[in-house]
Scaffold this motif. Sequence first.
Motif, short mmCIF file in Angstrom:
data_model
loop_
_atom_site.label_atom_id
_atom_site.label_comp_id
_atom_site.label_asym_id
_atom_site.label_seq_id
_atom_site.Cartn_x
_atom_site.Cartn_y
_atom_site.Cartn_z
N SER A 179 0.82 -1.21 0.00
CA SER A 179 0.00 0.00 0.00
C SER A 179 0.86 1.26 0.00
O SER A 179 0.50 2.27 -0.62
CB SER A 179 -0.96 0.00 1.19
OG SER A 179 -0.26 0.01 2.41
N THR A 184 -1.42 3.91 -2.21
CA THR A 184 -2.80 3.84 -1.72
C THR A 184 -2.91 3.99 -0.21
O THR A 184 -4.02 4.09 0.32
CB THR A 184 -3.45 2.51 -2.15
OG1 THR A 184 -2.69 1.42 -1.57
CG2 THR A 184 -3.47 2.37 -3.67
N ALA A 185 -1.78 4.02 0.49
CA ALA A 185 -1.81 4.13 1.95
C ALA A 185 -2.25 5.53 2.35
O ALA A 185 -1.77 6.54 1.82
CB ALA A 185 -0.43 3.84 2.53
#
Length: 478
Positions: A179, A184-185
């Motif tokens: 991630s 996307t984190a």
Amino acid sequence: MPCRHIRATCVPGAPLQAALSALRTGLGVPGSFPPGVLEEAARPPRLPAHDATDIPFLTIDPPTSTDLDQAMHLSRRENGRGYRVRYAIADVAAFVAPGGALDTEAHRRVTTLYFPDEKVPLHPTRLSEGTASLLPDQTCPAVLWTLDLDADGRTESVDVRRALVRSRAKLDYAHVQKSIDDGTAEEPLALLKEIGTLRERLEAERGGISLNVPEQEIVETDGTYELVYRAPLPADAWNAQISLLTGMAAADLMLAHGTGVLRTLPAAPDGAVGRLRRTARALHIDWPHHVSYARLVRSLDPHLPRHAAFLQECTTLLRGAGYTVFRGGALPDVTSHAAVAAPYAHCTAPLRRLVDRYASELCLAAAADEPPPDWVLTALDTLPKEMAEGSRRAGTVERECVDIVEAALLKDRVGDIFDGCVVDVMERQPTVGTVQLESPAVVARIEGGTGTLPLGERLRVRLTQADLGTAKVRFAPA
């Protein structure tokens, strides 16, 4: 600090599983918990007044772990300069009554013991993997650290107090790494890389060393065994930096207050470093004399089997570590941990290590500018001896498990010839010593020759014994 991590995928009743079971019996490893201990572990904890359940903590652990000591929340500070690290540590003292059955049993066990096929816990699993564990969506008592860092990652202020916390997510290293890598984190997790990288840079500046020790796994297929390594991800190291940051803050807090227990390690003796240089030679790792140990370690790639094996052997330099107690403002002569290159304390794994519960209490008292509880002061002077005995037991387990795993790996190759390097020779028996193989990366006793073993030199050796029953691997000059 790291130890050698070994896992085994065992077929029930197979020789490897039987050998590990026999080892537990032979070492007198504690078995089930007495009824009185289980009864105390089922009692509700003492709850703190401060409520921090609004903070969305998360945990990062191996996917199968359920004894979760730590949860974190990372954020940027309101002034835009620096970071705030909130680190919640399981509050085992909220469950353990001083002098009770649970406390007495913990002092008997001292640490959780890790075998390749199972673990022997410090506390009953109802507590360590249940009510005291920082599992997601469970409200738990915790020791809550708040560490404010500047823009370079240096600690500016520290607060520690008891609080109720509630983790929102149980993450594993692979998920965290993916991630962060793919963007996307969300920020609390994305900051792990930012803060972790800054702390790694500071570690290098002060001369500290973090060993990214790969996990060894021995896999059984149709009665044969294969040794593989799981290299740690960058996320493993970033996560470890948060724990290290807290342990350093704990040491500083206790030193400032005048009473505490530190994890100390003197500089490695020349002989130990010399042996490690010979191990590097055996594994074809270039270590020029002008290159420091710290610089070499940071250059290694744990994905490469030779480098992974060398990192495993680097843990031998940590064997002189111990616990140093001080009280009443009389500070000890040695306060630093050589690998950390700073004062350091164990305080982030109380579900698995006895001393951490006491360190947390000492830090809570220091932060509140109050004297430590009497039950802590009463036990303080005997803690180093208890921890030393527990560490010796854990070390014996580790060494014996390594011997068993290596015997399993080589059991069908007695008589085969291997390339190796002599890394140790007994002073009074120069025909007896230790050899490091190139492949597989096994370290074992060599004996049976007629001449003095060539210390530091390459040598062809023959496997003469690989017995799972005795966990002995032996070589002789070929």
